[in-house]
Design a protein around this motif. Structure first.
Motif, mmCIF file in Angstrom:
data_model
loop_
_atom_site.group_PDB
_atom_site.id
_atom_site.type_symbol
_atom_site.label_atom_id
_atom_site.label_comp_id
_atom_site.label_asym_id
_atom_site.label_seq_id
_atom_site.Cartn_x
_atom_site.Cartn_y
_atom_site.Cartn_z
ATOM 1 N N ALA A 172 0.827 -1.212 0.000
ATOM 2 C CA ALA A 172 0.000 0.000 0.000
ATOM 3 C C ALA A 172 0.858 1.257 0.000
ATOM 4 O O ALA A 172 0.549 2.239 -0.696
ATOM 5 C CB ALA A 172 -0.932 -0.006 1.209
ATOM 6 N N GLU A 173 1.964 1.231 0.760
ATOM 7 C CA GLU A 173 2.852 2.398 0.792
ATOM 8 C C GLU A 173 3.499 2.631 -0.568
ATOM 9 O O GLU A 173 3.620 3.774 -1.034
ATOM 10 C CB GLU A 173 3.922 2.209 1.868
ATOM 11 C CG GLU A 173 4.869 3.389 1.978
ATOM 12 C CD GLU A 173 5.822 3.277 3.151
ATOM 13 O OE1 GLU A 173 6.910 3.888 3.089
ATOM 14 O OE2 GLU A 173 5.485 2.586 4.132
ATOM 15 N N ARG A 175 2.301 1.708 -3.521
ATOM 16 C CA ARG A 175 1.290 2.118 -4.505
ATOM 17 C C ARG A 175 0.840 3.561 -4.304
ATOM 18 O O ARG A 175 0.316 4.186 -5.232
ATOM 19 C CB ARG A 175 0.093 1.173 -4.451
ATOM 20 C CG ARG A 175 0.382 -0.197 -5.057
ATOM 21 C CD ARG A 175 -0.864 -1.059 -5.191
ATOM 22 N NE ARG A 175 -1.373 -1.474 -3.897
ATOM 23 C CZ ARG A 175 -2.459 -1.014 -3.327
ATOM 24 N NH1 ARG A 175 -3.181 -0.066 -3.936
ATOM 25 N NH2 ARG A 175 -2.845 -1.454 -2.150
ATOM 26 N N ALA A 176 1.053 4.086 -3.114
ATOM 27 C CA ALA A 176 0.696 5.491 -2.865
ATOM 28 C C ALA A 176 1.702 6.455 -3.487
ATOM 29 O O ALA A 176 1.453 7.665 -3.532
ATOM 30 C CB ALA A 176 0.605 5.733 -1.357
ATOM 31 N N ASN A 177 2.801 5.932 -3.966
ATOM 32 C CA ASN A 177 3.848 6.744 -4.594
ATOM 33 C C ASN A 177 3.597 6.791 -6.095
ATOM 34 O O ASN A 177 3.681 5.778 -6.790
ATOM 35 C CB ASN A 177 5.217 6.131 -4.292
ATOM 36 C CG ASN A 177 6.364 6.962 -4.834
ATOM 37 O OD1 ASN A 177 6.205 7.781 -5.735
ATOM 38 N ND2 ASN A 177 7.552 6.733 -4.294
ATOM 39 N N GLU A 181 4.187 3.905 -9.175
ATOM 40 C CA GLU A 181 3.130 3.421 -10.073
ATOM 41 C C GLU A 181 3.518 3.645 -11.530
ATOM 42 O O GLU A 181 3.292 2.782 -12.380
ATOM 43 C CB GLU A 181 1.814 4.133 -9.763
ATOM 44 C CG GLU A 181 1.098 3.579 -8.540
ATOM 45 C CD GLU A 181 0.515 2.203 -8.807
ATOM 46 O OE1 GLU A 181 -0.360 2.093 -9.695
ATOM 47 O OE2 GLU A 181 0.935 1.243 -8.136
#
Length: 321
Positions: A172-173, A175-177, A181
């Motif tokens: 999750a961390e 993919r938040a970047n 991505e």
């Protein structure tokens, strides 16, 4: 006593044949960050910095692991030709130097593992609910140990739940970047016939929150079965005694020995590097397994149908003139 003399070098033909084995090593996003240089005395393995992933592999750890896995394949290819190699770590632009050892016939294990080089592939889909035989984990741990590594299996539901949660948090961390991505998509929008990256046929189905282990999202389609079919997955953490740049190469060698051994045993393997890419979760895993040195990869073993393989660049593209 053998009458074979130690050769002064390998022929260029033997070198290119072994490189043909080396390129089937795994690499993050199938980036293939290796190059090979033949000299009159031996072979150099180099890291291709142009193919190191700037976001999820900022320190180059995963790229060096990939080169180590390629080196293991190269050694195996030379060994089955009767011309095994010795190796040492080097400084500068190269990572490893290999030179001829005393010629000898290949061992039965070398032949079996070599047979699996182009047949092994990463499982990016679900695993079957079929328990792994009780003697197989020890064989996998022995494979890591032969190359100087350790393979710690996660025992108990609580420990597995903790590790799965760390993988989920790290994923999750990442993919938040937005940069992460973008980098991921750049390597996963490749056509099926592309010689690098992960094409649609090989990306597997889309991950689902109900799965035990959070897979990386390569943009695959959803599937009807959203739960994890395997109720008792076999999961392990891989590492070596050390944390320097050379140690990442050693991990790659141990990894490839484990992967080929698993394939020889009829097992499929999935790899989870997300928690290693995030320093905080990497440290939490290190403490959870009570190791002095950092873990380098989480592996899952089991039974799964063969899916599409990722392609590789031609040998001519990875050899330095």
């Amino acid at each position: 006593m053998s009458t074979l003399a130690t050769p002064t070098t390998w022929t260029f033909e033997a070198f290119t044949a072994a490189v043909g084995d080396a390129v089937w090593a795994p690499s993050i996003h199938n980036s293939q960050p290796w190059r090979f240089r033949w000299t009159s005395d031996g072979v150099y393995i180099l890291l291709d910095e142009r193919r190191r992933l700037a976001v999820c592999d900022a320190d180059g750890r995963m790229a060096r692991m990939s080169c180590g896995a390629a080196a293991y394949n190269l050694r195996l290819g030379l060994a089955v030709s009767g011309l095994p190699a010795r190796h040492r770590f080097v400084s500068g632009s190269a990572l490893l130097y290999l030179w001829p050892a005393q010629p000898r016939p290949p061992t039965p294990m070398e032949r079996r593992l070599h047979w699996q080089i182009s047949r092994r592939h990463t499982n990016r889909g679900p695993f079957a609910d079929t328990p792994v035989g009780p003697g197989l984990p020890q064989q996998l741990a022995d494979a890591a140990r032969r190359e100087g590594g350790w393979l710690d299996f996660v025992a108990g539901e609580r420990a597995l739940t903790t590790l799965a949660e760390l993988i989920r948090i790290a994923d999750a961390e990442l993919r938040a970047n937005a940069a992460y991505e973008a980098e991921l998509r750049a390597w996963t929008i490749c056509a099926n016939h592309a010689v690098e990256g992960i094409g649609p046929y090989a990306c597997g189905s889309a991950p689902h929150p109900a799965e035990i282990m959070t897979r990386r999202d390569y943009g695959g389609p959803g599937r009807e079965v959203t739960r994890d079919l395997s109720r008792h997955p076999l999961v392990a953490v891989l590492g070596v005694l050390g944390e320097g740049p050379d140690d990442a190469i050693r991990v790659g060698m141990a990894l490839q020995c484990v992967l080929l051994t698993a394939a020889d045993l009829g097992l499929a393997t999935a790899m989870y590097s997300q928690p290693i890419e995030v320093p905080a979760t990497r440290e939490r895993i290190r403490r959870a397994i009570d190791r002095i040195h950092d873990p380098h990869l989480v592996l899952r073993f089991g039974y799964a149908p063969t899916t599409c393989y990722t392609n590789r660049r031609p040998v001519t593209d990875v050899i330095d003139a």
